[in-house]
Design a protein around this motif. Structure first.
Motif, mmCIF file in Angstrom:
data_model
loop_
_atom_site.group_PDB
_atom_site.id
_atom_site.type_symbol
_atom_site.label_atom_id
_atom_site.label_comp_id
_atom_site.label_asym_id
_atom_site.label_seq_id
_atom_site.Cartn_x
_atom_site.Cartn_y
_atom_site.Cartn_z
ATOM 1 N N MET A 71 -3.137 31.649 -14.708
ATOM 2 C CA MET A 71 -3.569 32.885 -14.011
ATOM 3 C C MET A 71 -3.076 33.082 -12.416
ATOM 4 N N VAL A 72 -3.328 31.798 -11.876
ATOM 5 C CA VAL A 72 -2.896 31.688 -10.592
ATOM 6 C C VAL A 72 -1.357 31.815 -10.176
ATOM 7 N N TYR A 85 -11.937 31.496 -6.706
ATOM 8 C CA TYR A 85 -10.737 32.054 -7.276
ATOM 9 C C TYR A 85 -11.044 33.632 -6.992
ATOM 10 N N CYS A 86 -10.055 34.262 -6.506
ATOM 11 C CA CYS A 86 -10.139 35.537 -6.025
ATOM 12 C C CYS A 86 -9.135 36.491 -6.776
ATOM 13 N N LEU A 87 -9.685 37.544 -7.078
ATOM 14 C CA LEU A 87 -8.799 38.676 -7.820
ATOM 15 C C LEU A 87 -7.803 39.200 -6.672
ATOM 16 N N VAL A 88 -6.479 39.105 -7.266
ATOM 17 C CA VAL A 88 -5.456 40.054 -6.615
ATOM 18 C C VAL A 88 -5.776 41.299 -6.256
ATOM 19 N N ILE A 94 -0.162 41.336 -3.111
ATOM 20 C CA ILE A 94 0.847 41.669 -3.939
ATOM 21 C C ILE A 94 1.454 40.360 -4.408
ATOM 22 N N ALA A 95 1.373 40.211 -6.062
ATOM 23 C CA ALA A 95 2.205 38.810 -6.319
ATOM 24 C C ALA A 95 3.555 39.211 -6.771
ATOM 25 N N GLU A 155 4.548 29.501 -7.473
ATOM 26 C CA GLU A 155 5.238 28.731 -8.304
ATOM 27 C C GLU A 155 6.598 28.538 -7.911
ATOM 28 N N ARG A 156 7.046 27.136 -7.625
ATOM 29 C CA ARG A 156 8.248 26.895 -7.127
ATOM 30 C C ARG A 156 9.429 26.880 -8.220
#
Length: 740
Positions: A71-72, A85-88, A94-95, A155-156
């Motif tokens: 989920m991250v 863990y925080c909600l976006v 922004i993800a 993510e790389r």
């Protein structure tokens, strides 16, 4: 310890049944975790989340840790400094995926849509193109663009880099071939693997870039010398990290497949083997994933579109499915294909070859004389193709072509004529609803045995191409309608309406030509089509079409139905190519789930799953486009190398502040006339009018204008071709004109 008002019972998870299908002892679903964090109102640590759901078993704790990690990575959660863990929050955080620019800056394309977020070069120092990040909005620039600051790298996605190896002052480094990767990769002397100066190599990234340090890597492979034949495709495959080799687990699974369809798999299917279904494809096609049949009816026609039943061979949870999803789609290079599925399936069991039994998913459609689909249904079937036609053969059969071919195919001619009559009705309906039909040209390459370009030719679409296109569109629409009726979560192929900024620029451009786009503030595809039709006889029609095309957004896959603007469909999906597109395979699975009477809650894919698959497959589609574009650009440069000094006629296809791009007639190779190579003048760039205007001479170079140019230089490394304006008049010497 911060917790919700009360512990959450896992039995209350609305998606527990779906999770139970996947796991013997299911943990809370993503949706239930998000709901719990929302109710808590504060970030929760891993221990607090586990306690909230009363998870104590070691195996379940590991599964929960993996789910939270996923989920991250997907941008649904972000850890804070105390590892809670925080909600976006979509307003503040922004993800999205990083899009690098060759000039050093970049953008973040939000996962959930919306405007891209600008990243300054200093933000890009610690990132590679295609990384996934969470950014915080810090303001707007003078152009009104959102500006972001990187909060977290989720993510790389750059683990290997293809490029040229250099050594200077005892230091080795790799310059990436992908110009969106602006970092040079430092290679310690003991990790160069014997690579020589100027060779093409693959470097593995051992240390990702940071705001203070360059990335560090080691040479994994020396691909070869820079100008070796076929090198362009090898570079593209490695640059874009296209999977080529089949994992051992996949090889093991396909080893058990037979060359013929097992008799047991035909049971319970509708038998279509006596029906004269035919495939119609290009002359070079090797995989045939669709077959069609049409017969007249009192009120119109019955059309059958049969598609290879890939889902019977590629099941969820298998290594084969995981690899197909990883690839996302097949990639077609000049002279080479990287398939989504192994050849035993793509060219064998799932290819609708003539005169052999094949499993298929059939779409049966009844179409009235107005070209409207009045009834449709889907079913599993077994079929046998009665002929493999090429597009040119069908065009000949429907015209006054080869008489021997017509005699040989006399039994199938009535069905082909029925297909043509159906096409006329469907095309009439397409025109009536206002679908946009741009007149664009694609090219094909004729290669020699060494992979060198002999010729570049335009691909000509004939009547048979258009017939098959309309049949496939009809089947795709029927699938989307099925999902709408059943309220079934699915992957849609969406094409959203143009953005207001683009429409504003378009209106400004059209006003200069005394033209107007109908439709007011929210024009439809019908308005675009009406404008295109009104300018068909104008000499500047190509210019107008190009600007219209550039005002539109890119099509993509989505779990949310936003309609298809260009095709003027309220709902549209991809059903017709599961051999080469993973989203089509998901659509087949959804259809089978509906046919089996399955409920939405029982489907293997929840909406968040489909959203992630849609986003990923949209990315693999772009990856394939970029890879093929790289190869085609290389081949075009290679083709032009021995033509320095030759003169050509062409059309301006793009205008920028630094010059104009010209596409040559017939061979469709394009190159740049730099602003310094224009007439001796100071030029003003008008982005709305798509033109450069000379301040002293008043000379105007505008999108769509015709020009005569001379080839000045070719740079294979940069995939760039440079032109200069051809001299006016003979100037006492004969011009060299190159024939193509």
């Amino acid at each position: 310890m911060a917790r919700p008002k009360q512990a959450r019972s896992r039995a209350a998870d609305p998606h527990r049944r779906r999770e139970a299908k996947k796991y013997s002892n299911p943990i809370p679903s993503r949706e239930f975790i998000l709901e719990t964090l929302t109710e808590a109102g504060v970030p929760l640590t891993f221990s607090e989340i586990a306690a909230t759901f009363d998870i104590r078993d070691e195996g379940e704790l590991v599964a929960l840790q993996r789910r939270l990690g996923a989920m991250v990575r997907d941008g649904q959660l972000v850890p804070n400094r105390r590892d809670a863990y925080c909600l976006v929050n979509k307003q503040d955080l922004i993800a999205g995926r990083v899009i690098g620019h060759p000039d050093g800056f970049g953008f973040v394309k939000p996962d959930d849509g919306g405007d891209d977020v600008y990243l300054y070069p200093r933000q890009m120092r610690g990132l590679f193109h295609n990384d996934r990040v969470v950014v915080r909005i810090i303001g707007q620039d003078r152009r009104g663009r959102l500006e972001g600051s990187v909060v977290e790298v989720l993510e790389r996605n750059t683990h290997t880099v293809v490029g040229r190896f250099y050594q200077e002052s005892g230091i080795g480094f790799v310059v990436p071939d992908n110009k969106r990767l602006t970092h040079h990769i430092i290679v310690p002397s003991d990790r160069s693997a014997g690579a020589g100066q100027d060779q093409i190599v693959v470097a593995g990234i051992t240390d990702q870039p940071t705001k203070r340090t360059q990335p560090i890597g080691k040479i994994l492979e020396v691909v070869g010398d820079h100008m070796a034949p076929g090198m362009e495709t090898d570079i593209a495959i490695r640059t874009h990290e296209l999977p080529v080799q089949w994992p051992a687990a996949v090889e093991a699974e396909i080893a058990a497949l037979e060359t013929e369809v097992p008799a047991a798999t035909k049971d319970g299917r509708v038998d279509l083997r006596r029906l004269p279904l035919v495939t119609i494809d290009g002359v070079d096609a090797r995989d045939f994933d669709d077959a069609v049949y049409c017969e007249p009816k009192p009120k119109g026609w019955k059309l059958l579109v049969c598609i290879a039943d890939v889902s019977s061979y590629v099941e969820p949870g298998t290594a084969l499915d995981a690899e197909a999803r990883e690839r996302g789609n097949s990639v077609y290079f000049p002279g080479r294909v990287i398939p989504m599925l192994p050849e035993v399936l793509s060219n064998g069991l799932c290819s609708l070859n003539p005169d052999v039994d094949r499993l298929c998913m059939a779409c049966e459609l009844y179409v009235n004389r107005a070209g409207q689909i009045t009834r449709s249904r889907f079913f599993a079937a077994v079929m046998r193709s009665h002929a493999r036609f090429t597009y040119d053969q069908v065009a000949d059969l429907l015209g006054d072509g080869d008489p021997q071919l017509r005699r040989r195919c006399s039994e199938l001619l009535p069905h082909l004529h029925a297909l043509y009559a159906l096409y006329q009705a469907l095309h009439g309906a397409r025109t009536g609803r206002g679908a946009i039909d741009f007149d664009t040209t694609e090219t094909s390459f004729e290669l020699d045995e060494q992979g060198r370009v002999l010729a570049i030719r335009p691909l000509v679409r004939n009547l048979a191409h258009r017939i098959i296109e309309e049949c496939m569109l009809a089947a795709n629409v029927a699938a989307a309608r099925l999902f709408q009726r059943q309220r079934m979560p699915a992957l849609y192929r969406i094409h959203e309406t143009p953005k207001e900024e683009k429409l504003s620029d378009l209106r400004g451009f059209l006003a200069e030509l005394s033209l107007r786009l109908p439709g007011g503030e929210r024009p439809t595809a019908k308005d675009y089509a009406a404008l295109l039709d009104s300018v068909r006889t104008r000499p500047d029609r190509r210019l107008i079409q190009t600007v219209l095309l550039r005002s539109m957004q890119q099509a993509m896959y989505s779990s949310e139905n936003a309609g298809h603007f260009g095709l003027a469909y309220p709902a549209y999906t991809h059903f017709t190519s599961p051999i080469r597109r993973y989203p089509d395979l998901i659509v087949h699975r959804a259809i089978k789930h509906v046919l089996a009477g399955g409920a939405v809650a029982d489907f293997d894919y929840a909406k968040p799953d489909l959203r992630r698959i849609g986003e990923y497959c949209s990315g693999t589609e772009r990856r394939a486009d970029e890879a093929t574009r790289d190869v085609e650009s290389w081949l075009k440069c290679e083709y032009m190398e021995d033509k320095i000094g030759a003169e050509f006629e062409g059309t301006i296809t793009s205008v920028n502040s630094f010059g104009i791009f010209v596409e040559l007639d017939r061979i469709h190779v394009d190159g740049l006339v730099h602003i310094t190579a224009l007439d001796n003048d100071f030029y003003h760039f008008d982005p709305v009018g798509h033109r450069l205007t000379g301040k002293r001479t008043g000379t105007v170079h505008r999108l769509g204008d015709r020009l005569r140019v001379r080839l000045a230089a070719v740079n294979l490394d940069e995939r760039k071709i440079d032109f200069v304006l051809a001299p006016r008049g003979q100037s006492g010497r004969k011009k060299r004109k190159h024939k193509v």
